[in-house]
Design a protein around this motif. Structure first.
Motif, PDB file in Angstrom:
ATOM      1  N   PRO A 475      42.306  25.494  21.584  1.00  0.00           N
ATOM      2  CA  PRO A 475      41.317  24.495  21.155  1.00  0.00           C
ATOM      3  C   PRO A 475      39.926  24.636  21.766  1.00  0.00           C
ATOM      4  O   PRO A 475      38.945  24.171  21.174  1.00  0.00           O
ATOM      5  N   THR A 476      39.807  25.252  22.944  1.00  0.00           N
ATOM      6  CA  THR A 476      38.474  25.335  23.561  1.00  0.00           C
ATOM      7  C   THR A 476      38.069  26.736  24.028  1.00  0.00           C
ATOM      8  O   THR A 476      36.876  26.996  24.195  1.00  0.00           O
ATOM      9  N   VAL A 477      39.020  27.615  24.258  1.00  0.00           N
ATOM     10  CA  VAL A 477      38.636  28.940  24.753  1.00  0.00           C
ATOM     11  C   VAL A 477      38.193  29.820  23.585  1.00  0.00           C
ATOM     12  O   VAL A 477      38.918  29.983  22.610  1.00  0.00           O
ATOM     13  N   PHE A 478      36.965  30.344  23.697  1.00  0.00           N
ATOM     14  CA  PHE A 478      36.425  31.247  22.678  1.00  0.00           C
ATOM     15  C   PHE A 478      36.501  32.641  23.274  1.00  0.00           C
ATOM     16  O   PHE A 478      35.825  32.944  24.258  1.00  0.00           O
ATOM     17  N   CYS A 479      37.364  33.472  22.715  1.00  0.00           N
ATOM     18  CA  CYS A 479      37.598  34.801  23.288  1.00  0.00           C
ATOM     19  C   CYS A 479      37.599  35.844  22.184  1.00  0.00           C
ATOM     20  O   CYS A 479      38.243  35.657  21.162  1.00  0.00           O
ATOM     21  N   TYR A 480      36.840  36.909  22.386  1.00  0.00           N
ATOM     22  CA  TYR A 480      36.848  37.972  21.377  1.00  0.00           C
ATOM     23  C   TYR A 480      36.568  39.320  22.021  1.00  0.00           C
ATOM     24  O   TYR A 480      36.104  39.400  23.160  1.00  0.00           O
ATOM     25  N   THR A 481      36.885  40.359  21.266  1.00  0.00           N
ATOM     26  CA  THR A 481      36.582  41.713  21.725  1.00  0.00           C
ATOM     27  C   THR A 481      35.580  42.357  20.770  1.00  0.00           C
ATOM     28  O   THR A 481      35.498  41.994  19.596  1.00  0.00           O
ATOM     29  N   LEU A 490      35.335  42.510  26.359  1.00  0.00           N
ATOM     30  CA  LEU A 490      36.081  41.269  26.182  1.00  0.00           C
ATOM     31  C   LEU A 490      35.177  40.123  26.626  1.00  0.00           C
ATOM     32  O   LEU A 490      34.667  40.122  27.749  1.00  0.00           O
ATOM     33  N   ILE A 491      34.975  39.189  25.732  1.00  0.00           N
ATOM     34  CA  ILE A 491      34.144  38.019  26.037  1.00  0.00           C
ATOM     35  C   ILE A 491      35.099  36.832  26.122  1.00  0.00           C
ATOM     36  O   ILE A 491      35.851  36.555  25.179  1.00  0.00           O
ATOM     37  N   LEU A 492      35.085  36.158  27.262  1.00  0.00           N
ATOM     38  CA  LEU A 492      36.066  35.099  27.522  1.00  0.00           C
ATOM     39  C   LEU A 492      35.325  33.856  28.011  1.00  0.00           C
ATOM     40  O   LEU A 492      34.726  33.867  29.092  1.00  0.00           O
ATOM     41  N   VAL A 493      35.355  32.808  27.195  1.00  0.00           N
ATOM     42  CA  VAL A 493      34.547  31.620  27.512  1.00  0.00           C
ATOM     43  C   VAL A 493      35.357  30.342  27.328  1.00  0.00           C
ATOM     44  O   VAL A 493      35.974  30.152  26.266  1.00  0.00           O
ATOM     45  N   GLN A 494      35.344  29.493  28.332  1.00  0.00           N
ATOM     46  CA  GLN A 494      35.955  28.169  28.188  1.00  0.00           C
ATOM     47  C   GLN A 494      34.858  27.191  27.737  1.00  0.00           C
ATOM     48  O   GLN A 494      33.962  26.863  28.518  1.00  0.00           O
ATOM     49  N   LEU A 495      34.948  26.747  26.481  1.00  0.00           N
ATOM     50  CA  LEU A 495      33.945  25.803  25.974  1.00  0.00           C
ATOM     51  C   LEU A 495      34.417  24.377  26.241  1.00  0.00           C
ATOM     52  O   LEU A 495      34.574  23.557  25.329  1.00  0.00           O
ATOM     53  N   GLY A 496      34.663  24.091  27.504  1.00  0.00           N
ATOM     54  CA  GLY A 496      35.120  22.758  27.889  1.00  0.00           C
ATOM     55  C   GLY A 496      35.261  22.714  29.398  1.00  0.00           C
ATOM     56  O   GLY A 496      35.085  23.733  30.082  1.00  0.00           O
ATOM     57  N   ARG A 497      35.560  21.520  29.924  1.00  0.00           N
ATOM     58  CA  ARG A 497      35.685  21.375  31.386  1.00  0.00           C
ATOM     59  C   ARG A 497      37.118  21.488  31.872  1.00  0.00           C
ATOM     60  O   ARG A 497      37.381  21.881  32.991  1.00  0.00           O
ATOM     61  N   LYS A 498      38.046  21.108  30.995  1.00  0.00           N
ATOM     62  CA  LYS A 498      39.452  21.057  31.404  1.00  0.00           C
ATOM     63  C   LYS A 498      39.959  22.397  31.909  1.00  0.00           C
ATOM     64  O   LYS A 498      39.591  23.442  31.395  1.00  0.00           O
ATOM     65  N   GLN A 499      40.848  22.313  32.909  1.00  0.00           N
ATOM     66  CA  GLN A 499      41.479  23.547  33.376  1.00  0.00           C
ATOM     67  C   GLN A 499      42.531  23.979  32.363  1.00  0.00           C
ATOM     68  O   GLN A 499      43.309  23.156  31.882  1.00  0.00           O
ATOM     69  N   GLU A 535      33.307  28.063  32.208  1.00  0.00           N
ATOM     70  CA  GLU A 535      33.073  29.386  32.789  1.00  0.00           C
ATOM     71  C   GLU A 535      33.119  30.478  31.720  1.00  0.00           C
ATOM     72  O   GLU A 535      33.813  30.375  30.714  1.00  0.00           O
ATOM     73  N   ALA A 536      32.333  31.506  31.957  1.00  0.00           N
ATOM     74  CA  ALA A 536      32.237  32.602  30.995  1.00  0.00           C
ATOM     75  C   ALA A 536      32.318  33.939  31.729  1.00  0.00           C
ATOM     76  O   ALA A 536      31.748  34.099  32.813  1.00  0.00           O
ATOM     77  N   HIS A 537      33.074  34.873  31.153  1.00  0.00           N
ATOM     78  CA  HIS A 537      33.236  36.211  31.753  1.00  0.00           C
ATOM     79  C   HIS A 537      33.076  37.279  30.681  1.00  0.00           C
ATOM     80  O   HIS A 537      33.531  37.104  29.560  1.00  0.00           O
ATOM     81  N   ILE A 538      32.482  38.377  31.103  1.00  0.00           N
ATOM     82  CA  ILE A 538      32.339  39.516  30.191  1.00  0.00           C
ATOM     83  C   ILE A 538      32.908  40.745  30.903  1.00  0.00           C
ATOM     84  O   ILE A 538      32.490  41.086  32.007  1.00  0.00           O
ATOM     85  N   TYR A 539      33.893  41.380  30.239  1.00  0.00           N
ATOM     86  CA  TYR A 539      34.557  42.552  30.837  1.00  0.00           C
ATOM     87  C   TYR A 539      34.357  43.767  29.949  1.00  0.00           C
ATOM     88  O   TYR A 539      34.246  43.635  28.725  1.00  0.00           O
ATOM     89  N   ARG A 540      34.417  44.940  30.588  1.00  0.00           N
ATOM     90  CA  ARG A 540      34.321  46.183  29.822  1.00  0.00           C
ATOM     91  C   ARG A 540      35.447  47.123  30.203  1.00  0.00           C
ATOM     92  O   ARG A 540      35.795  47.245  31.390  1.00  0.00           O
TER      93      ARG A 540
END
Ligand code: ISL
Ligand code: CA
Length: 543
Positions: A475-481, A490-499, A535-540
Motif C-alpha cells: 500500500p505505501t512502498v513504491f519500488c521499481y527496477t 533498484l529504487i526503494l521508497v516508503q511513501l509513508g511514516r509507518k514501519q 525513507e528512500a534508497h537507490i541501489y545499483r
C-alpha cells in the motif's frame, strides 16, 4: 541518438510566470524575474524550462485566454525582455518551451470580435456557432469550468461553443483558414528560436456532431474524438521541420493509445495525461491514494516501454501540491516523492517550488482564492445546498490555487518573491520552506533534487533502462527496477511514516548491490528490508 531526441535525457522545469519572481515590484512575477533566476535553475541542473502563457490576455483564465498570440502581456514585460530571456537562457544551455493554446482564444481576440458581428462575417466560421434561443442551447453538454458549453449571443441570435469558460470560445479546426493562421503563428515562434511547445488542451480540438448522445462519460463529445488524427499530423509535420520538443496536454488519451501520441514518431514527443494525478474534491479526503498512483504510473510506464515516451510529473499549475496530496508536507516526504518521480522512464518535469518542498496553502475563506473554476465550483456547491464550510473545504481540496502561490525564495518579506503585496498570498510557511535553505543545509530538498538529476543524466540505465514495478500490492512502498544488459538499479521508497517490512526474492545475490543514494543512513540491500518515515534508497548492481 537522433539529434531530435535531446528531450529524452533532459530534465524540465515548469515556470508559472505570475508567481515565480517579481522584478519590478508590482506584485506580479515577470520575464525579467525569470532572467534573474536562470543561474538558480542552472544550479538545480535542469535542461529546459516550460513557461505558462505570457501572451496578451484579459486574464479570465490567467493567460489561457489569449487575445494576441504574438504579443507579450504587459504584466510580464515586453518582446525585448522575451528575446533577452531566450538569449540568456541559450547562453546557459537552457532551452525554452512555450505554451501553445490553440483549442480556444479569448473572446477579446480580434478573430472572435469579428466573428460575433454577423452571420456572414469572414471570421464567422473561425468559431463554432449554432442556432439557439436564450433558453434553448443546441445541446446540454457541460463545460469543464461548469455550466453549458454554449453561450447565447444577442447580436446574431446564435450560441457559440466553449469547453472552458465563456470567455474562451473554441476555435473551429475544421476551417482550413483557422488552421493556416495557427500554423503561421507556430512558425513565427519557432523561427524566433524557441525550443518547443507544451500544447494546451489539444485532445479537445475535435468535437462530436452537436446531436451526439452522451452515455457514460460527459466529456466524451470533445475528448480525443476520432478525426483528430488529421489535425495532429498536420501539426507534427510543422514541428518536424525544427529541432524542437513537444508535449501535448492530452487528457482522455488512454495509456494503451498513447504510443501513437508520443515518442520519436508520435504526434508529440510526450503527452501530459492527468490519470495518475487525482483531483481530490471530496470532503474528508485530502489525501491522494498511493495505490492509485502506483497502479496508474505502472500502466503508463509499461504501455510506453517499447513504443512511446512518458512525461513524468506529480504536480503542475492545475493541481494541488504533491507533498501535501501524497505526503505530509515534510521534507522527508518531498524527497521520497522526488526519488520515485525522477528515476522513472521518461522526461521529468519539476513544477516551480516542488524542489524546495512548497506545500498547499491553508485557504480559509473564498476571498483568498483566485482560480475562476474553484470559485465557480464553490458557488455551485452552495447552490446545491451544501453548507458553506463544507463547500469551502471541498473547493479548497481541489483548488488550482495551491500551486499558484508565489515562489518562496527566502525568509524575507513576501518570501523574497516581491517587495509589494503579491497578487496571491505567499504561504506563511516561507520562513522554513524556501529556496535559501539550500545554502543552509546540505540535506535540503533542493540538494536531493540536484543529486537525482545529476545521477539520472550520467546513467544510461536510468534513461533508457527497462522499468519494472516490484511489490505492486504494497500500500505505501513504491519500488521499481531500471535495467539494461549491463546494470540494474533498484529504487526503494516508503511513501509513508509507518514501519513496514518488505521482502525480495531468495535468488538475488545481495552482496552485489551497492547503495548509491539514500535520504537516511546507509542501509545495505537485504532480503528483508525494514522501512519507515519516507525513507528512500537507490541501489545499483553491475553484472
Ligand atoms: O479539465 C480537464 C478534465 O477535467 C482537462 O481535461 C483539461 O484538459 C485541462 O484541465 C486543461 O487545462 C489547460 O487548459 C485550460 C487551463 O485553464 C489550464 O490551466 C490548462 O492547463 C484552458 O486553457
Ligand atoms: Ca512584476
Amino acid at each position: 541518438l537522433e539529434k531530435n531526441s535531446w528531450w529524452k535525457n533532459a530534465v524540465g522545469y515548469q515556470i508559472y510566470p505570475r508567481s515565480f519572481k517579481d522584478s519590478n515590484h508590482d506584485g506580479i512575477g515577470d520575464l525579467n524575474g525569470i532572467r534573474q533566476k536562470l543561474p538558480y535553475l542552472k544550479e538545480l541542473g535542469v535542461d529546459f524550462i516550460w513557461i505558462n502563457p505570457i501572451y496578451a490576455s484579459p486574464n479570465v483564465d490567467n493567460g489561457y485566454d489569449i487575445s494576441d498570440y504574438q504579443a507579450i502581456h504587459e504584466d510580464f514585460g515586453t518582446m525585448d525582455d522575451f528575446q533577452a530571456l531566450l538569449k540568456e537562457a541559450h547562453a546557459l544551455d537552457l532551452k525554452i518551451i512555450m505554451d501553445l493554446v490553440v483549442n480556444h482564444t479569448s473572446d477579446q481576440h480580434p478573430w472572435f470580435i469579428e466573428s460575433k458581428k454577423s452571420l456572414d462575417n469572414p471570421y464567422r466560421d473561425y468559431y463554432h456557432w449554432a442556432d439557439a434561443t436564450k433558453d434553448q442551447m443546441p445541446n446540454d453538454w457541460q463545460s469543464f469550468f461548469g455550466g453549458s458549453t454554449w453561450t447565447y449571443d444577442e447580436t446574431t441570435q446564435q450560441a457559440y461553443f466553449h469547453v472552458f469558460a465563456k470567455e474562451q470560445p473554441d476555435l473551429n479546426w475544421k476551417n482550413p483558414r483557422v488552421r493556416h493562421e495557427i500554423y503561421q503563428m507556430i512558425r513565427w515562434w519557432l523561427d524566433l528560436g524557441i525550443d518547443g511547445f507544451r500544447i494546451d488542451a489539444i485532445s479537445h480540438i475535435q468535437k462530436e456532431p452537436w446531436d451526439f448522445k452522451i452515455t457514460d462519460n460527459q466529456w466524451a463529445p470533445f475528448m480525443n474524438v476520432s478525426g483528430i488524427e488529421m489535425y495532429l499530423k498536420e501539426l507534427k509535420a510543422i514541428f518536424n521541420e525544427y529541432t524542437v520538443m513537444t508535449v501535448g496536454e492530452a487528457s482522455g488519451v488512454p495509456h494503451h493509445e498513447a504510443g501513437a501520441w508520443t515518442g520519436d514518431h508520435g504526434y508529440f514527443n510526450m503527452i501530459f495525461e492527468l490519470e495518475h494525478c487525482e483531483r481530490i474534491g471530496e470532503i474528508g479526503r485530502q489525501k491522494g491514494s498511493i495505490p492509485h498512483l502506483k497502479h496508474s504510473l505502472n500502466q503508463w510506464q509499461t504501455s510506453l516501454e517499447e513504443d512511446g515516451w512518458n512525461a513524468l510529473y506529480l504536480e503542475n499549475h492545475d493541481t494541488p501540491r504533491s507533498v501535501s496530496v501524497y505526503g505530509d508536507d515534510s521534507p522527508e516526504a518531498a524527497k521520497a516523492l522526488a526519488t520515485v518521480l525522477l528515476l522513472l522512464k521518461g522526461t521529468p518535469f519539476i513544477y516551480q517550488g516542488q524542489e524546495v518542498g512548497m506545500t498547499n496553502y491553508p485557504f480559509s475563506s473564498i476571498e483568498e482564492l483566485n482560480a475562476a473554476d474553484t470559485i465557480h465550483f464553490y458557488q455551485t456547491l452552495l447552490a446545491q445546498g451544501t453548507i458553506s464550510t463544507d463547500a469551502l473545504a471541498i473547493a479548497v481540496n481541489w483548488s488550482r490555487d495551491h500551486s499558484r502561490t508565489p515562489f518562496q525564495w527566502e525568509d524575507a518579506l513576501h518570501g523574497g518573491f516581491s517587495t509589494t503585496e503579491p497578487w496571491l498570498k505567499v504561504n506563511e510557511n516561507y520562513r522554513m520552506i524556501n529556496a535559501a535553505q539550500k545554502d543552509l543545509k546540505t540535506s535540503s530538498i533542493f540538494h536531493h533534487y540536484q543529486a537525482l538529476i545529476r545521477l539520472r543524466k550520467q546513467t544510461d540505465a536510468l534513461i533508457y533502462g527497462k522499468f519494472q514495478l516490484l511489490l505492486p500490492e504494497h500500500p505505501t512502498v513504491f519500488c521499481y527496477t531500471r535495467t539494461t544488459q549491463t546494470e540494474s538499479w533498484l529504487i526503494l521508497v516508503q511513501l509513508g511514516r509507518k514501519q513496514t517490512t518488505v521482502s525480495f526474492p531468495d535468488s538475488w545475490d545481495y552482496s552485489k548491490w551497492e547503495e548509491i543514494v539514500t535520504t537516511v543512513d546507509a542501509k545495505p540491500l537485504e532480503q528483508l528490508m525494514c522501512l519507515s518515515d519516507y525513507e528512500a534508497h537507490i541501489y545499483r548492481k553491475t553484472t
